[in-house]
Design a protein around this motif. Structure first.
Motif, PDB file in Angstrom:
ATOM      1  N   SER A 168      -6.805   6.969  -0.035  1.00 53.48           N
ATOM      2  CA  SER A 168      -7.644   7.877  -0.835  1.00 53.48           C
ATOM      3  C   SER A 168      -7.003   8.206  -2.174  1.00 53.48           C
ATOM      4  O   SER A 168      -7.650   8.774  -3.060  1.00 53.48           O
ATOM      5  N   CYS A 169      -5.742   7.806  -2.335  1.00 51.66           N
ATOM      6  CA  CYS A 169      -5.038   8.021  -3.604  1.00 51.66           C
ATOM      7  C   CYS A 169      -5.596   7.162  -4.716  1.00 51.66           C
ATOM      8  O   CYS A 169      -5.396   7.449  -5.898  1.00 51.66           O
ATOM      9  N   CYS A 170      -6.302   6.096  -4.337  1.00 52.13           N
ATOM     10  CA  CYS A 170      -6.471   4.985  -5.271  1.00 52.13           C
ATOM     11  C   CYS A 170      -7.905   4.488  -5.334  1.00 52.13           C
ATOM     12  O   CYS A 170      -8.753   4.884  -4.539  1.00 52.13           O
ATOM     13  N   THR A 179      -9.086   1.835   0.314  1.00 54.83           N
ATOM     14  CA  THR A 179      -9.317   2.974  -0.588  1.00 54.83           C
ATOM     15  C   THR A 179     -10.415   3.910  -0.089  1.00 54.83           C
ATOM     16  O   THR A 179     -10.374   5.107  -0.374  1.00 54.83           O
ATOM     17  N   LEU A 180     -11.368   3.381   0.662  1.00 51.87           N
ATOM     18  CA  LEU A 180     -12.504   4.199   1.089  1.00 51.87           C
ATOM     19  C   LEU A 180     -12.349   4.811   2.480  1.00 51.87           C
ATOM     20  O   LEU A 180     -12.934   5.858   2.767  1.00 51.87           O
ATOM     21  N   LYS A 181     -11.536   4.170   3.338  1.00 43.54           N
ATOM     22  CA  LYS A 181     -11.535   4.573   4.742  1.00 43.54           C
ATOM     23  C   LYS A 181     -10.210   5.118   5.260  1.00 43.54           C
ATOM     24  O   LYS A 181     -10.163   5.674   6.360  1.00 43.54           O
ATOM     25  N   SER A 182      -9.134   4.955   4.497  1.00 41.71           N
ATOM     26  CA  SER A 182      -7.837   5.406   5.003  1.00 41.71           C
ATOM     27  C   SER A 182      -7.352   6.635   4.251  1.00 41.71           C
ATOM     28  O   SER A 182      -7.698   6.853   3.088  1.00 41.71           O
ATOM     29  N   GLU A 183      -6.526   7.424   4.929  1.00 38.50           N
ATOM     30  CA  GLU A 183      -6.014   8.652   4.311  1.00 38.50           C
ATOM     31  C   GLU A 183      -5.097   8.342   3.140  1.00 38.50           C
ATOM     32  O   GLU A 183      -5.228   8.922   2.060  1.00 38.50           O
ATOM     33  N   ASN A 185       0.826  -1.216   0.000  1.00 40.78           N
ATOM     34  CA  ASN A 185       0.000   0.000   0.000  1.00 40.78           C
ATOM     35  C   ASN A 185       0.858   1.263   0.000  1.00 40.78           C
ATOM     36  O   ASN A 185       0.534   2.254  -0.668  1.00 40.78           O
ATOM     37  N   LEU A 186       1.948   1.232   0.753  1.00 44.18           N
ATOM     38  CA  LEU A 186       2.830   2.400   0.834  1.00 44.18           C
ATOM     39  C   LEU A 186       3.411   2.743  -0.532  1.00 44.18           C
ATOM     40  O   LEU A 186       3.406   3.912  -0.943  1.00 44.18           O
TER      41      LEU A 186
END
Length: 263
Positions: A199-201, A192-196, A170-171
């Motif tokens: 949100s890139c993806c 993708t929906l819940k983390s800061e 993910n990083l």
């Protein structure tokens, strides 16, 4: 001192004593291995405690079986060897049930449906995820997983990069060092929906549901010789699904029903 569930089951088999009677007398411990690096399924809280969907399912099964839970964190690439070596009794770590793994271990009935997915950046123009279209592209996945097997087999012309943990994949995805990654659909949706950083993806392409790679669902792994334990786990799993315990845990973590992958 508590005996492990494995030793109690052996004693029950030798003495023709049913598991329920043995565990009432001895107070067995079910040693559960998980990775601790795969949120929201299994992860560490800020105070160093294991938590997540897999953990709560394991605890619910222990309660139903009247057993004490003992949680063991194990790196993913050593999780099946640790099981076979007797470090713990079961693995509850969102493990796909595949034919390759069934050669080594037994599985409970599925407690999740399984599918994989591509993930790309939100501004990516990638639409075709065929091996030919992805030739030369950099694709990431966690090593020693079915996603890694899928990429290595199906995308020989791509630059496939494997990582020790999903967080590491993910990083690099969030940092723009990958054109795409492949992961389990539910945690990728959650990321993708819940983390800061997620949100890139976005998820892309059709769900990958080839049973050769996505398996028959997600199950609890255990040693093949522990058939009585497998039956106990299946009975406990059916019970927590029937009485609503499973749904309450599911809904705490996800907006998707993991048994059907439907919203």
């Amino acid at each position: 001192m508590y005996k492990t569930l494995r030793s109690l089951l052996l004693c029950a088999s030798l003495g023709a004593l049913p598991f329920a009677a043995a565990q009432a007398a001895e107070g067995p411990t079910l040693r559960i291995a998980t990775e601790g690096a795969y949120p929201p399924f299994n992860y560490y809280t800020a105070d160093g405690q294991l938590a997540g969907f897999d953990i709560e399912i394991g605890q619910a099964l222990c309660q139903r079986m009247q057993a004490k839970c003992s949680l063991v964190a194990q790196d993913w690439d050593g999780i099946i060897p640790g099981l076979l070596g007797g470090k713990y009794d079961v693995v509850i770590a969102s493990m796909f049930i595949t034919e390759e793994r069934k050669q080594k271990v037994a599985f409970s009935n599925p407690y999740q449906k399984s599918a994989m997915t591509f993930v790309v950046s939100k501004d990516s123009e990638l639409k075709d995820f065929s091996p030919a279209a992805m030739a030369g592209k950099t694709i990431g996945a966690q090593g020693a997983t079915t996603q890694a097997d899928y990429l290595m087999a199906m995308f020989p012309e791509s630059d496939v990069r494997l990582y020790p943990t999903q967080d590491a994949v993910n990083l690099d995805m969030a940092s723009g060092r990958l054109d795409a990654q492949v992961g389990d659909m539910i945690p990728m949706l959650d990321w993708t929906l819940k983390s800061e950083d997620g949100s890139c993806c976005r998820l892309a392409g059709e769900p990958i549901s080839d049973p050769k790679y996505s398996g028959e669902g997600v199950g609890i792994a255990l040693r093949k010789e522990d058939e009585q334990l497998r039956q106990q786990l299946n009975e406990a799993l059916a019970a927590i699904i029937a009485d609503g315990t499973y749904k309450a845990i599911n809904d705490k973590f996800f907006s998707v029903n993991l048994l059907t992958l439907e919203r």
